[in-house]
Design a protein around this motif. Sequence first.
Motif, mmCIF file in Angstrom:
data_model
loop_
_atom_site.group_PDB
_atom_site.id
_atom_site.type_symbol
_atom_site.label_atom_id
_atom_site.label_comp_id
_atom_site.label_asym_id
_atom_site.label_seq_id
_atom_site.Cartn_x
_atom_site.Cartn_y
_atom_site.Cartn_z
ATOM 1 N N PHE A 188 -29.088 -57.173 24.530
ATOM 2 C CA PHE A 188 -29.749 -57.470 25.707
ATOM 3 C C PHE A 188 -28.893 -58.242 26.617
ATOM 4 N N SER A 189 -29.034 -58.294 27.868
ATOM 5 C CA SER A 189 -28.501 -59.252 28.699
ATOM 6 C C SER A 189 -29.458 -60.327 28.747
ATOM 7 N N SER A 190 -31.017 -60.019 28.860
ATOM 8 C CA SER A 190 -31.954 -61.032 28.767
ATOM 9 C C SER A 190 -33.163 -60.749 28.100
ATOM 10 N N ILE A 191 -33.865 -61.496 27.424
ATOM 11 C CA ILE A 191 -34.999 -61.188 26.737
ATOM 12 C C ILE A 191 -35.730 -62.336 26.447
ATOM 13 N N GLY A 192 -37.205 -62.244 26.080
ATOM 14 C CA GLY A 192 -38.090 -63.257 25.869
ATOM 15 C C GLY A 192 -37.284 -64.139 24.635
ATOM 16 N N SER A 193 -37.522 -63.644 23.514
ATOM 17 C CA SER A 193 -36.821 -64.234 22.351
ATOM 18 C C SER A 193 -36.221 -63.422 21.299
ATOM 19 N N THR A 194 -35.087 -63.546 20.891
ATOM 20 C CA THR A 194 -34.395 -62.405 19.825
ATOM 21 C C THR A 194 -35.316 -62.165 18.645
ATOM 22 N N ASN A 195 -35.818 -63.366 18.201
ATOM 23 C CA ASN A 195 -36.651 -63.531 16.918
ATOM 24 C C ASN A 195 -38.168 -62.554 17.208
ATOM 25 N N ASP A 196 -38.791 -62.633 18.354
ATOM 26 C CA ASP A 196 -39.840 -61.740 18.418
ATOM 27 C C ASP A 196 -39.362 -60.324 18.524
ATOM 28 N N LYS A 197 -38.173 -59.982 19.279
ATOM 29 C CA LYS A 197 -37.623 -58.553 19.154
ATOM 30 C C LYS A 197 -37.434 -58.128 17.877
ATOM 31 N N ALA A 198 -36.858 -59.038 16.936
ATOM 32 C CA ALA A 198 -36.360 -58.548 15.844
ATOM 33 C C ALA A 198 -37.669 -58.342 14.906
ATOM 34 N N LYS A 199 -38.416 -59.277 15.082
ATOM 35 C CA LYS A 199 -39.891 -59.094 14.249
ATOM 36 C C LYS A 199 -40.444 -57.580 14.444
ATOM 37 N N GLU A 200 -40.728 -57.586 15.680
ATOM 38 C CA GLU A 200 -41.067 -56.056 16.164
ATOM 39 C C GLU A 200 -40.371 -54.958 15.594
ATOM 40 N N LEU A 201 -39.136 -54.973 15.752
ATOM 41 C CA LEU A 201 -38.219 -53.676 14.953
ATOM 42 C C LEU A 201 -38.123 -53.850 13.488
ATOM 43 N N ALA A 202 -38.273 -54.969 12.790
ATOM 44 C CA ALA A 202 -38.332 -54.858 11.439
ATOM 45 C C ALA A 202 -39.952 -54.495 11.041
ATOM 46 N N GLU A 203 -40.771 -54.609 11.663
ATOM 47 C CA GLU A 203 -42.076 -54.054 11.472
ATOM 48 C C GLU A 203 -42.061 -52.535 11.868
ATOM 49 N N SER A 204 -41.238 -52.177 12.589
ATOM 50 C CA SER A 204 -41.289 -50.596 12.734
ATOM 51 C C SER A 204 -40.281 -49.832 12.134
ATOM 52 N N GLY A 205 -39.674 -50.771 10.902
ATOM 53 C CA GLY A 205 -38.600 -49.951 10.035
ATOM 54 C C GLY A 205 -37.311 -50.000 10.222
ATOM 55 N N GLU A 206 -37.029 -51.128 11.247
ATOM 56 C CA GLU A 206 -35.391 -51.476 11.425
ATOM 57 C C GLU A 206 -34.923 -52.098 9.966
ATOM 58 N N PRO A 207 -33.589 -51.469 9.590
ATOM 59 C CA PRO A 207 -33.244 -51.876 8.245
ATOM 60 C C PRO A 207 -32.443 -53.189 8.235
ATOM 61 N N GLU A 208 -32.197 -53.777 7.166
ATOM 62 C CA GLU A 208 -31.775 -54.912 6.923
ATOM 63 C C GLU A 208 -30.207 -54.997 7.448
ATOM 64 N N GLY A 209 -29.856 -56.153 7.990
ATOM 65 C CA GLY A 209 -28.783 -56.008 8.540
ATOM 66 C C GLY A 209 -28.429 -55.941 10.216
ATOM 67 N N THR A 210 -29.511 -55.419 10.547
ATOM 68 C CA THR A 210 -29.429 -55.155 12.145
ATOM 69 C C THR A 210 -29.405 -56.544 12.772
ATOM 70 N N VAL A 211 -28.746 -56.777 14.044
ATOM 71 C CA VAL A 211 -29.083 -58.032 14.626
ATOM 72 C C VAL A 211 -29.184 -57.710 16.071
ATOM 73 N N VAL A 212 -30.351 -58.717 16.398
ATOM 74 C CA VAL A 212 -30.563 -58.540 17.919
ATOM 75 C C VAL A 212 -29.870 -59.851 18.626
ATOM 76 N N VAL A 213 -29.134 -59.359 19.779
ATOM 77 C CA VAL A 213 -28.482 -60.389 20.241
ATOM 78 C C VAL A 213 -28.756 -60.452 21.771
ATOM 79 N N SER A 214 -28.996 -61.489 22.102
ATOM 80 C CA SER A 214 -29.128 -61.445 23.711
ATOM 81 C C SER A 214 -28.197 -62.472 24.566
ATOM 82 N N GLU A 215 -27.809 -62.366 25.695
ATOM 83 C CA GLU A 215 -26.912 -63.297 26.193
ATOM 84 C C GLU A 215 -27.956 -64.410 26.946
#
Length: 323
Positions: free
Chosen positions: A85-112
Amino acid sequence: MKSEILSVLKQGGLGFVSGQEISRKFGITRAAVWKYIKQLQNEGYTIESTPKNGYKLISCPDVLTYDEISENLKTQHIGRKIIHFSSIGSTNDKAKELAESGEPEGTVVVSEEQTNGKGRVGRKWISEAYKGILMSIILKPNIDMSAVTLVTQIGCASVGSAINKLTDNVQVKWPNDILINGKKICGVLTESAGEADKTDYIILGIGINVNQTESELPESLSVTSTSLKIEMKRDISRQILVSDIFNEFEKQYQKMQECNNADETLNFCRMHSNIIGKNVLLKRNDWQSKAKAIDLNQQGQLMVRYNDGTCESISSADISILK
Ligand code: BT5
């Protein structure tokens, strides 16, 4: 396809690659090649194009996308998928949302940039856009929740080892800070969900100050924080640092998961600890106590001895060193 074309241009080095060659290689029309080149240019890649010679990559943008990180990446899983992402609230919040909807281990959310970067217990993490590293690794380990403290230590040890390749004086301030020359350069925020005997997911959030100048760090933190650029007096490649962290992290995480062995992690954190052997003040919510920091145990907890002689292993606290 865009990534594949970028990779051909990168392999072309300083030379031109003809549009015909690209279209033949990937079985697409030259108009399609042009469309992807335009997209890359819109993303910040400078690509020279001439009808006679084709395309030449002049420069790449300073972004933390997979295309820019992967060159130095040696992992199997960690960072093999990056959601950027260029900008986001919090990468942790986004990662949590993704983990809960089935995103597998190893995926990383990065924001500038983060508009609501989080520290522990409601504190904030502040970072100038495009200057630091702001990322959250999704983990789904087959371990019970008691291992979360150890995963935080693996995060600290992998960031610490990657930074240690660049500069001396790296210290780990248990439980979640990395310091250089006594000033904070990185904070780790681990969040998890599950039940006592089964972890659903762990989000390992990492914030690192990389290329901020003094004036780009918040004034309120000028005494306590620093960046790699301030300490090393040069720009540092964020891309190489991120891939080094993933390489280190995966190695240590696999050892913990597969062999139940966290020696490398714990030894790094012990060797570089700025609190072990010191008298400290521990604070948690409205509780506080003086103690001596003795060691880390096999679970990554801090072993302390209180002034009355009793010992305890703790999983979290805010710590200040007593003179
Ligand atoms: C931490 O908390 O240090 C954890 C920081 C984790 C940030 C990452 S960024 C990517 C991911 N997504 C998120 O939303 N968060 C994670 P803590 O130990 O509570 O320390 C927070 C304190 O550090 C603040 O209260 C400030 O005093 C200080 N601080 C804030 N921003 C800083 C910075 N850029 N550099 C140094 N210190 C900072």
